[in-house]
Design an enzyme around this catalytic site. Structure first.
Site, PDB file in Angstrom:
ATOM      1  N   TYR A  89      65.613  64.156  -9.217  1.00 50.13           N
ATOM      2  CA  TYR A  89      64.094  63.754  -9.147  1.00 50.13           C
ATOM      3  C   TYR A  89      63.896  62.510  -9.856  1.00 50.13           C
ATOM      4  O   TYR A  89      64.007  62.238 -10.854  1.00 50.13           O
ATOM      5  CB  TYR A  89      63.254  64.888  -9.927  1.00 50.13           C
ATOM      6  N   TYR A 149      51.967  58.806 -19.684  1.00 51.40           N
ATOM      7  CA  TYR A 149      52.798  59.321 -18.420  1.00 51.40           C
ATOM      8  C   TYR A 149      54.318  59.428 -18.647  1.00 51.40           C
ATOM      9  O   TYR A 149      55.078  60.299 -18.417  1.00 51.40           O
ATOM     10  CB  TYR A 149      52.425  58.810 -17.152  1.00 51.40           C
ATOM     11  N   TRP A 151      51.886  72.618 -16.394  1.00 49.97           N
ATOM     12  CA  TRP A 151      52.040  71.358 -16.484  1.00 49.97           C
ATOM     13  C   TRP A 151      50.922  70.409 -15.654  1.00 49.97           C
ATOM     14  O   TRP A 151      50.576  69.402 -16.376  1.00 49.97           O
ATOM     15  CB  TRP A 151      53.426  71.150 -15.737  1.00 49.97           C
ATOM     16  N   TRP A 152      50.290  71.000 -14.655  1.00 49.48           N
ATOM     17  CA  TRP A 152      49.293  70.393 -14.008  1.00 49.48           C
ATOM     18  C   TRP A 152      48.157  70.148 -14.963  1.00 49.48           C
ATOM     19  O   TRP A 152      47.842  68.965 -14.780  1.00 49.48           O
ATOM     20  CB  TRP A 152      48.806  70.903 -12.666  1.00 49.48           C
ATOM     21  N   HIS A 189      56.964  62.528 -19.643  1.00 50.45           N
ATOM     22  CA  HIS A 189      57.903  63.029 -18.823  1.00 50.45           C
ATOM     23  C   HIS A 189      59.311  62.852 -19.598  1.00 50.45           C
ATOM     24  O   HIS A 189      60.177  63.544 -19.262  1.00 50.45           O
ATOM     25  CB  HIS A 189      57.912  62.092 -17.546  1.00 50.45           C
TER      26      HIS A 189
END
Length: 103
Positions: free
Chosen positions: A40, A17, A75-76, A21
């Site tokens: 963010y 993860y 992206w999802w 990112h």
């Protein structure tokens, strides 16, 4: 406006993860900015694998339109194998109320 939320990572996917990112696609960064997102941050509770998100947005309606962009859907799909998702591959995300904020 501040948005906070939580999501859930699958066991053993912490490093993946973070890697994904750290290599966030430029098109995804552009989409976030174009839909009013900035500052963010996503944090991880290692004990529960709960991800906590914080983002500042300009407008809720503008921000929600980002979900329907092709790059966001891509992206999802890319992230669906390492975290809890809905049938459309969007992350299972629960909004969290902001109880305190200090500038």
């Amino acid at each position: 406006m501040i948005k906070t939320f939580k999501m859930k990572l699958y066991e053993g996917q912490e490093k993946e993860y973070e890697r994904r990112h750290n290599e966030l696609w430029p098109e995804m960064i552009d989409m976030i900015h174009e839909h009013g997102g900035k500052n963010y941050t996503i944090c991880l509770d290692k004990e529960t694998l709960t991800l906590f998100g914080y983002i500042e947005i300009e407008d809720e309606e503008l921000w929600s339109k980002g979900a329907d962009t092709a790059i966001n859907r891509k992206w999802w799909d890319f992230m669906a194998d390492i975290m809890e998702t809905n049938p459309d591959n969007s992350p299972v995300a629960v909004d969290l109320p902001v109880l305190f904020h200090l500038d």
